[in-house]
Design a protein around this motif. Structure first.
Motif, PDB file in Angstrom:
ATOM      1  N   ALA A  34       0.848  -1.188   0.000  1.00 37.99           N
ATOM      2  CA  ALA A  34       0.000   0.000   0.000  1.00 37.99           C
ATOM      3  C   ALA A  34       0.886   1.241   0.000  1.00 37.99           C
ATOM      4  O   ALA A  34       2.047   1.196   0.402  1.00 37.99           O
ATOM      5  N   SER A  35       0.347   2.367  -0.461  1.00 42.28           N
ATOM      6  CA  SER A  35       1.138   3.591  -0.461  1.00 42.28           C
ATOM      7  C   SER A  35       1.522   3.937   0.971  1.00 42.28           C
ATOM      8  O   SER A  35       0.822   3.580   1.927  1.00 42.28           O
ATOM      9  N   PRO A  36       2.654   4.650   1.160  1.00 43.02           N
ATOM     10  CA  PRO A  36       3.034   5.052   2.518  1.00 43.02           C
ATOM     11  C   PRO A  36       1.939   5.850   3.208  1.00 43.02           C
ATOM     12  O   PRO A  36       1.726   5.706   4.416  1.00 43.02           O
ATOM     13  N   GLU A  37       1.225   6.704   2.442  1.00 42.31           N
ATOM     14  CA  GLU A  37       0.120   7.484   3.026  1.00 42.31           C
ATOM     15  C   GLU A  37      -0.962   6.561   3.589  1.00 42.31           C
ATOM     16  O   GLU A  37      -1.478   6.787   4.691  1.00 42.31           O
ATOM     17  N   GLN A  38      -1.289   5.515   2.799  1.00 39.79           N
ATOM     18  CA  GLN A  38      -2.318   4.582   3.258  1.00 39.79           C
ATOM     19  C   GLN A  38      -1.844   3.799   4.484  1.00 39.79           C
ATOM     20  O   GLN A  38      -2.615   3.544   5.416  1.00 39.79           O
ATOM     21  N   MET A  39      -0.550   3.433   4.505  1.00 40.01           N
ATOM     22  CA  MET A  39      -0.002   2.734   5.672  1.00 40.01           C
ATOM     23  C   MET A  39      -0.123   3.587   6.931  1.00 40.01           C
ATOM     24  O   MET A  39      -0.464   3.083   8.002  1.00 40.01           O
ATOM     25  N   ILE A  40       0.188   4.883   6.794  1.00 39.49           N
ATOM     26  CA  ILE A  40       0.107   5.786   7.947  1.00 39.49           C
ATOM     27  C   ILE A  40      -1.323   5.877   8.462  1.00 39.49           C
ATOM     28  O   ILE A  40      -1.576   5.758   9.674  1.00 39.49           O
ATOM     29  N   MET A  41      -2.275   6.048   7.553  1.00 43.11           N
ATOM     30  CA  MET A  41      -3.681   6.172   7.960  1.00 43.11           C
ATOM     31  C   MET A  41      -4.186   4.872   8.581  1.00 43.11           C
ATOM     32  O   MET A  41      -4.900   4.886   9.590  1.00 43.11           O
ATOM     33  N   ASP A  42      -3.822   3.745   7.992  1.00 45.61           N
ATOM     34  CA  ASP A  42      -4.250   2.457   8.548  1.00 45.61           C
ATOM     35  C   ASP A  42      -3.659   2.233   9.942  1.00 45.61           C
ATOM     36  O   ASP A  42      -4.320   1.699  10.839  1.00 45.61           O
ATOM     37  N   TYR A  43      -2.403   2.645  10.125  1.00 48.39           N
ATOM     38  CA  TYR A  43      -1.761   2.491  11.434  1.00 48.39           C
ATOM     39  C   TYR A  43      -2.475   3.354  12.479  1.00 48.39           C
ATOM     40  O   TYR A  43      -2.736   2.906  13.604  1.00 48.39           O
ATOM     41  N   LEU A  44      -2.810   4.580  12.097  1.00 51.23           N
ATOM     42  CA  LEU A  44      -3.457   5.496  13.040  1.00 51.23           C
ATOM     43  C   LEU A  44      -4.909   5.117  13.307  1.00 51.23           C
ATOM     44  O   LEU A  44      -5.503   5.587  14.276  1.00 51.23           O
ATOM     45  N   ARG A  45      -5.440   4.268  12.484  1.00 49.04           N
ATOM     46  CA  ARG A  45      -6.800   3.774  12.762  1.00 49.04           C
ATOM     47  C   ARG A  45      -6.800   2.903  14.013  1.00 49.04           C
ATOM     48  O   ARG A  45      -7.802   2.814  14.726  1.00 49.04           O
ATOM     49  N   LEU A  46      -5.646   2.299  14.334  1.00 46.11           N
ATOM     50  CA  LEU A  46      -5.555   1.396  15.479  1.00 46.11           C
ATOM     51  C   LEU A  46      -4.641   1.912  16.585  1.00 46.11           C
ATOM     52  O   LEU A  46      -4.584   1.324  17.664  1.00 46.11           O
ATOM     53  N   ASN A  47      -3.898   2.997  16.314  1.00 44.15           N
ATOM     54  CA  ASN A  47      -2.940   3.525  17.277  1.00 44.15           C
ATOM     55  C   ASN A  47      -3.107   5.034  17.405  1.00 44.15           C
ATOM     56  O   ASN A  47      -3.564   5.714  16.482  1.00 44.15           O
ATOM     57  N   LEU A  48      -2.728   5.567  18.566  1.00 43.10           N
ATOM     58  CA  LEU A  48      -2.931   6.986  18.840  1.00 43.10           C
ATOM     59  C   LEU A  48      -1.984   7.872  18.039  1.00 43.10           C
ATOM     60  O   LEU A  48      -2.355   8.996  17.656  1.00 43.10           O
ATOM     61  N   GLU A  49      -0.769   7.419  17.788  1.00 48.87           N
ATOM     62  CA  GLU A  49       0.203   8.261  17.107  1.00 48.87           C
ATOM     63  C   GLU A  49       1.205   7.406  16.348  1.00 48.87           C
ATOM     64  O   GLU A  49       1.294   6.189  16.551  1.00 48.87           O
TER      65      GLU A  49
END
Length: 469
Positions: free
Chosen positions: A394-409
């Motif tokens: 996935a694009s790095p942008e999508q990875m960041i958003m997916d990570y923040l969906r489950l984590n605070l920061e």
């Protein structure tokens, strides 16, 4: 039983001093007490075997030869070792001497033990990398006992003439390169690839010019090309005849990697600039094929199968994962089903398993660097399948958003770990783009090296609306 003293030349002295403490070797000063040294012996025996050199000093990472004045001066060490590890029962001793060096070095060759070996303190140790780790819990000891109950086909003897391995072209070339002053017969007996006057399976695989003649249907590699992206290859999608790769294990690994890479290069993929060749990281192909060949169960009458599809490569290796290793922990845990093969192939020039225990990590990291998805490891009924996919992450942008969906920061370091991007500045640019779009914001109290980012309200709404896709 007398212990041999072997005279070695300056080149071999340099080779000994060039060794570093690792999973298969340890260097100790003669001043270290013999009881303390039994920890290393216990650790080697309970893992995959190894070699201990006593009479080598170390200062600031530099090793120097300072051996015992003579063989009798090492009697105290040998007596302690013999009490715990009887001579000839999984251990071989020899002295190394050189006209250019002071004293003799005691060289202890430790074979992987079929039983649990304790050090003189009554504790059990296991070699993990360059450390001798003590087993602390009952669960750890129980697991080791289960591991020791597993037999390995590599130690079985085969009714083949000894000169199949002692006088082969492979052996002659290997001995001249690695041990020019040693006789093949004696060296192979010490390494236990000749037992009771017969070669073992490991000996044939490593030193015979054509092990497949003695071990048919269990020591070849089959390479297929399927012109499809379907879940399974079928006869109608098979391109030509499967290739059969044979020869001694060292050559076989090299040839299998090269032929697989060549076959992959023939696959065309339509990109922005027209048709281009599909590429996989050479490190990934090398490490996964190496693992398939040296860790497979040679007791199963089947070959290693490499299947090249339009969108992936499958590497199937006979035998399930050994010991406590599972698909979930395989990057963190290790277990050598074929300890002799793993140890002895590491003695070849430019060995295929340079980074013992780190090969699969290297393979996974190389895929990330090319922004490709990690390989998938699946345990089947009687084999292990590694699926190397030619699919973009996935694009790095999508990875960041997916990570923040489950984590605070999220931090720069976390993004680099997820995406395989090596540049901090590149990740900063990605963060800046997401901030301009109002999806994330800086965590106010965290600055400098501790800088972190979190979702904005707009970012949360985006994830809720699109489900993170």
């Amino acid at each position: 039983m007398p212990i041999d003293t072997i005279e070695i030349d300056d080149a071999q002295v340099a080779a000994v001093l060039a060794l570093r403490e690792g999973h298969f070797s340890d260097m100790k000063s003669k001043a270290v007490g013999p009881a303390k040294l039994t920890k290393a012996l216990s650790a080697f025996a309970n893992a995959d075997g190894g070699e201990l050199y006593i009479g080598i000093d170390e200062h600031d990472g530099v090793f120097s030869w300072r051996g015992f004045p003579d063989e009798e001066a090492a009697n105290g060490h040998i007596q302690i070792f013999d009490q715990l590890f009887p001579l000839g029962d999984g251990f071989k001793y020899e002295f190394l001497s050189s006209s250019s060096q002071p004293g003799v070095v005691l060289h202890v060759i430790v074979l992987r033990s079929g039983s649990i070996r304790k050090a003189s303190d009554g504790r059990i140790y296991v070699r993990r990398g360059a450390a001798s780790q003590r087993l602390e819990t009952t669960a750890q000891i129980d697991q080791l006992e289960r591991d020791k109950g597993i037999t390995t086909f590599e130690s079985e003897t085969v009714n083949s003439p000894l000169d199949t391995i002692t006088n082969s072209e492979t052996t002659i070339e290997f001995m001249l390169e690695a041990f020019p002053l040693s006789e093949p017969d004696r060296w192979m007996q010490m390494q236990r690839v000749i037992v009771s006057g017969k070669p073992t399976v490991a000996g044939l695989l490593l030193y015979s010019d054509l092990p497949q003649a003695e071990l048919p249907k269990r020591s070849s590699v089959k390479l297929y090309r399927y012109k499809t992206s379907d879940a399974e290859g079928r006869r109608e999608t098979l391109d030509g005849q499967p290739a059969t790769i044979e020869g001694p294990l060292y050559n076989q690994i090299r040839d299998a990697v090269q032929l697989t890479a060549k076959l992959v290069e023939s696959i065309g993929k339509l990109g922005d600039e027209g048709l281009t060749s599909v590429t996989y990281p050479q490190e990934t192909l090398h490490e996964i094929i190496t693992n398939a060949l040296i860790h497979r169960d040679y007791g199963i009458a089947d070959d290693v199968h490499i299947r090249v599809f339009d969108n992936r490569i499958e590497v199937e290796s006979p035998g399930r994962l050994a010991g406590h290793v599972s698909p979930e922990n395989i990057l963190d845990e290790r277990f050598a089903r074929n300890g002799s093969i793993v140890r002895l192939i590491n003695k070849f020039p430019d060995p295929p398993n340079k980074d013992v225990g780190e090969g699969l990590n290297t393979a996974f990291d190389a895929m990330k660097k090319l922004q490709l998805k990690e390989p998938i490891i699946v345990e089947l009924n009687h084999s292990v399948m590694v699926n190397i996919r030619h699919e973009k992450l996935a694009s790095p942008e999508q990875m960041i958003m997916d990570y923040l969906r489950l984590n605070l920061e999220i931090t720069n370091r976390i993004v680099r770990g997820l995406s395989g991007i090596g540049s901090e500045n590149k990740v900063k640019t990605i963060f800046q783009g997401l901030m301009r779009r109002g999806q994330i914001e800086r965590v106010p109290e965290k600055k400098g090296n501790l800088a972190a980012y979190r979702l904005t309200e707009a970012g949360r709404r985006s994830l809720e609306e699109y489900g993170g896709n």
